[in-house]
Design a protein around this motif. Structure first.
Motif, PDB file in Angstrom:
ATOM      1  N   GLY A 163       8.295 128.194  54.407  1.00 29.75           N
ATOM      2  CA  GLY A 163       8.381 126.700  54.428  1.00 29.75           C
ATOM      3  C   GLY A 163       9.638 126.353  53.519  1.00 29.75           C
ATOM      4  O   GLY A 163      10.371 125.103  54.031  1.00 29.75           O
ATOM      5  N   TYR A 187      -0.262 133.020  51.687  1.00 28.39           N
ATOM      6  CA  TYR A 187       0.403 131.767  51.129  1.00 28.39           C
ATOM      7  C   TYR A 187       1.840 132.143  50.687  1.00 28.39           C
ATOM      8  O   TYR A 187       2.716 131.285  50.369  1.00 28.39           O
ATOM      9  CB  TYR A 187      -0.482 131.304  50.190  1.00 28.39           C
ATOM     10  CG  TYR A 187      -1.769 130.619  50.722  1.00 28.39           C
ATOM     11  CD1 TYR A 187      -1.658 129.510  51.203  1.00 28.39           C
ATOM     12  CD2 TYR A 187      -2.899 131.487  50.773  1.00 28.39           C
ATOM     13  CE1 TYR A 187      -2.753 129.054  51.808  1.00 28.39           C
ATOM     14  CE2 TYR A 187      -3.916 131.012  51.253  1.00 28.39           C
ATOM     15  CZ  TYR A 187      -4.140 129.780  51.839  1.00 28.39           C
ATOM     16  OH  TYR A 187      -5.242 129.402  52.642  1.00 28.39           O
ATOM     17  N   THR A 200      -2.491 123.696  49.853  1.00 29.31           N
ATOM     18  CA  THR A 200      -1.138 124.228  50.471  1.00 29.31           C
ATOM     19  C   THR A 200      -1.314 123.750  52.044  1.00 29.31           C
ATOM     20  O   THR A 200      -0.428 123.301  52.467  1.00 29.31           O
ATOM     21  CB  THR A 200      -1.238 125.705  50.362  1.00 29.31           C
ATOM     22  OG1 THR A 200      -1.712 126.260  49.208  1.00 29.31           O
ATOM     23  CG2 THR A 200       0.196 126.234  50.771  1.00 29.31           C
ATOM     24  N   GLY A 248      -0.334 123.745  58.835  1.00 31.50           N
ATOM     25  CA  GLY A 248      -0.868 123.002  57.694  1.00 31.50           C
ATOM     26  C   GLY A 248      -2.479 122.569  57.671  1.00 31.50           C
ATOM     27  O   GLY A 248      -3.372 122.881  57.231  1.00 31.50           O
ATOM     28  N   THR A 278       4.629 122.818  62.122  1.00 32.55           N
ATOM     29  CA  THR A 278       4.470 122.981  60.709  1.00 32.55           C
ATOM     30  C   THR A 278       3.165 122.112  60.291  1.00 32.55           C
ATOM     31  O   THR A 278       2.053 122.620  59.729  1.00 32.55           O
ATOM     32  CB  THR A 278       5.317 122.583  59.796  1.00 32.55           C
ATOM     33  OG1 THR A 278       6.497 123.138  60.096  1.00 32.55           O
ATOM     34  CG2 THR A 278       5.308 122.639  58.336  1.00 32.55           C
ATOM     35  N   LEU A 286       3.815 131.857  53.531  1.00 22.95           N
ATOM     36  CA  LEU A 286       4.190 130.334  53.893  1.00 22.95           C
ATOM     37  C   LEU A 286       4.768 129.591  53.274  1.00 22.95           C
ATOM     38  O   LEU A 286       5.842 128.995  53.742  1.00 22.95           O
ATOM     39  CB  LEU A 286       2.748 129.933  54.071  1.00 22.95           C
ATOM     40  CG  LEU A 286       2.508 128.701  54.447  1.00 22.95           C
ATOM     41  CD1 LEU A 286       2.643 128.513  56.076  1.00 22.95           C
ATOM     42  CD2 LEU A 286       1.107 127.659  54.225  1.00 22.95           C
ATOM     43  N   ALA A 325       6.319 122.183  46.904  1.00 20.81           N
ATOM     44  CA  ALA A 325       6.411 123.475  47.222  1.00 20.81           C
ATOM     45  C   ALA A 325       6.249 124.349  45.657  1.00 20.81           C
ATOM     46  O   ALA A 325       5.675 125.160  45.568  1.00 20.81           O
ATOM     47  CB  ALA A 325       7.585 124.107  47.975  1.00 20.81           C
ATOM     48  N   THR A 352       1.602 121.457  53.607  1.00 27.18           N
ATOM     49  CA  THR A 352       2.293 121.986  54.674  1.00 27.18           C
ATOM     50  C   THR A 352       2.160 120.920  55.881  1.00 27.18           C
ATOM     51  O   THR A 352       3.281 120.385  56.470  1.00 27.18           O
ATOM     52  CB  THR A 352       1.911 123.198  55.045  1.00 27.18           C
ATOM     53  OG1 THR A 352       1.657 124.027  54.179  1.00 27.18           O
ATOM     54  CG2 THR A 352       2.333 123.949  56.310  1.00 27.18           C
TER      55      THR A 352
END
Ligand code: C2E
Ligand code: CA
Ligand code: CA
Length: 586
Positions: free
Chosen positions: A82, A75, A20, A60, A56, A78, A109, A24
């Protein structure tokens, strides 16, 4: 444990963080690239939105580094945030192709979601992505229907593929019926646990469980009932496992349990505790402790051997494999498999009325002649049997031998003798104990009404409700109960009143002093008064001298036992000695 509520197994915190975080950071870099790559249009992009790219990217990188310490909820947030970020960027992108490229990030994603999160949550996230994408496409007005369609298919298709694959890979190690690990999953965990144990020296044990009457349930009540039973067992046991333990359905009605950090004795106790939660089901268990040099398969083979032994001597118990046992226990286990041929026997000691020395009962006392060491006293091997999982087998042997020998003696002498059998605390606490005793009486034809169970004071002080209940049930079937070694432990006077008791056996040490101490003689009188008041029959043990016998007779003690009358002896000797009485067999 339905699959839809669970995240796939690949979703370990570290993998989630790395993946992830990387996605990101890449999203952030793409946004930076977009802003920098279109300098002419920079003025059209709001600075706050332009800052989103670097932010971002930093988030990440942070997630990649530290993300394994944060909860899964982080997450989900997130990704949700996102998705909004992707939508915003796509919306402000100066060109149509830029917008499409940014929207394509949604593929990452959605894959991340289906890879790491529960199905329910993944689907809602997919909906969020599609809504945002549609809003952006409609609001911009310049994205062609074709591009929008391709984007949609990409997002949904990649999510679906990842979702199915991740779950298929995870469920290969799972049992579909119970949701437990299956044999394959268990073997993987076993390999890892063995490696850990070799490295750290931590003990490791494994247990194999077999449901005793599963086939009968399946045959009598159908497969649905059988499946239901398996699920009940799985649910009950998995809620009670110690930390780190792994319970698996090994196939059919067999379950296996991996117990890192447990030595054989601890694993045995754990297996017994699990067995006890399902008294109606009836389970046999073989336990083995990992020994250096064992392969994982060796360990399971030994657990299986122990299970086999349990099944061959009556089921409904746990046993530790011989490898994990002390040498004495190993020899005892061998003796138990051979029964009377293995040097085991019971000797019978007469219980008499002190007034005339007439034998009215017998106590069964277990005897073991070790092949090398010769006679081993029960005070030495009974505790070993308790500690190392053999007490059930020993008890089963003693009960059968005692009932058979008592019947032989009764028939040969024509006396309506009663039989007393010593029962260890652990044996009494076993949920299958009552059924085993009743089955033995049935099989040997020895009457329940002439059977007495001897338990010790200390055992009863432990106040296990199951033990007390077992005594009550046995009494309902006509057996009687004796408190053994009375006068040695802490006083259980208060409990005597509430316990299901019929006899009180006064300990040797107490009796030996009655002729040398007048206080003792008076104390004996009080104990007899107490027994009378509680409707208990007193048995004086350890009577060795005629003087002691006279004192007991003078005080009116109803029953006595000791070397004076007879040592414990094999049944054949007693048959020869006790001439048939005039009384007919009752
Ligand atoms: P216990 O139940 O109190 O058994 C009486 C013990 O005293 C027996 O020892 C017996 O041989 C001994 N004894 C009998 N008369 C006299 C006497 O006049 N003087 C003296 N000094 N001793 C006498 P044994 O057979 O060595 O058993 C010791 C203990 O081991 C028993 O104490 C009992 O707690 C346990 N035990 C024996 N057989 C079994 C069994 O089959 N199952 C279980 N769970 N325990 C058993
Ligand atoms: Ca006894
Ligand atoms: Ca005793």
């Amino acid at each position: 444990m339905g699959m839809s509520r669970m995240a796939p197994e690949v979703a370990t915190p570290r993998v989630v963080a790395r993946t992830t975080g990387l996605l990101t950071a890449m999203g952030g870099l793409a946004a930076i690239g977009l802003v920098l790559g279109t300098p002419g249009e920079l003025a059209r992009i709001h600075p706050a939105i332009a800052a989103l790219g670097p932010i971002t990217a930093v988030v990440g990188l942070g997630v990649m580094r530290w993300g394994n310490r944060v909860p899964q909820l982080f997450y989900r947030v997130l990704l949700a945030v996102g998705a909004v970020g992707i939508g915003l960027f796509a919306y402000v992108s100066p060109t149509e192709s830029g917008a499409v490229a940014i929207l394509a990030l949604m593929v990452f994603a959605s894959m991340a979601a289906f890879l790491f999160f529960s199905l329910v949550w993944s689907y809602s996230f997919l909906v969020e992505l599609l809504v945002i994408g549609t809003v952006v496409v409609v609001a911009r007005g310049d994205v062609t229907a074709g591009s929008a369609l391709v984007l949609g298919v990409l997002v949904v298709g990649s999510a679906g593929a990842v979702g199915v694959l991740a779950r298929r890979a995870a469920s290969a190690g799972e049992d579909a019926l119970t949701g437990l690990v299956n044999r394959r999953g268990f073997d993987e965990a076993l390999d890892a646990a063995v490696r850990t144990s070799v490295r750290t020296g931590e003990p490791l044990s494994a247990a194999l469980f077999d449901l005793d009457h599963f086939k009968a349930v399946n045959d009598a009540r159908g497969h649905a009932a059988g499946d239901e039973l398996l699920r009940t067992v799985a649910d009950t046991w998995s809620s009670l496992l110690p930390p780190g333990a792994i319970l698996a359905r090994h196939g059919g009605d067999e379950f296996s349990l991996l117990l890192p950090g447990h030595d054989g004795a601890a694993a045995l106790a754990c297996a017994e505790a699990l067995r006890a939660t399902l008294p109606d089901v009836g389970t046999s268990v073989g336990v083995a402790q990992f020994a250096l040099g064992d392969s994982p398969a060796d360990l399971m083979r030994r657990a299986d051997a122990a299970l086999y032994r349990v099944k061959s001597v009556g089921r409904g118990r746990s046993e530790l494999d011989a490898e994990g046992m002390s040498p004495l226990a190993r020899d005892l286990a061998a003796a138990l498999s051979a029964g009377r041929a293995g040097g085991l026997a019971v000797h019978l000691q007469p219980i008499v009325t002190p007034a005339d020395g007439e034998t009215v009962g017998i106590e069964a006392l277990v005897r073991w002649t070790h092949p090398d060491r010769g006679f081993v006293p029960p005070v030495e091997f009974v505790p070993v049997a308790e500690r190392e999982g053999l007490i059930g087998a020993l008890g089963a042997f003693v009960w059968t031998a005692a009932c058979e020998d008592a019947r032989t003696l009764s028939e040969a002498t024509g006396r309506p003798l009663f039989l007393t059998v010593n029962v260890s605390g652990l044996e009494l606490d076993d949920p299958g104990f009552v059924d085993r005793v009743l089955a033995t009486l049935e099989a040997t034809g020895w009457p329940a009404q002439r059977t007495v169970v001897e338990v010790t004071e200390s055992l009863v002080e432990a106040e296990s409700t199951r033990s007390v209940r077992a005594l009550e049930v046995l009494r309902e079937h006509g057996l009687r109960v004796a408190i053994d070694d009375f006068g040695t432990g802490y006083s259980a006077l208060a409990r005597l009143d509430t316990l299901p008791t019929d006899f009180l056996k006064l300990d040797n040490s107490f009796v030996s002093a009655i002729t040398t101490s007048s206080r003792r003689a008076r104390l004996l009188r009080s104990v007899m008064a107490l027994a009378d008041a509680l409707d208990l029959i007193l048995v004086a043990e350890g009577v060795e001298t005629p003087e002691q016998a006279r004192t007991l007779a003078a005080l009116g003690c109803p029953l006595a036992q000791g070397y004076l009358y007879s040592r414990p002896r094999p049944v054949a000797e007693l048959v020869a000695e006790l001439a048939p009485a005039d009384v007919p067999v009752v």
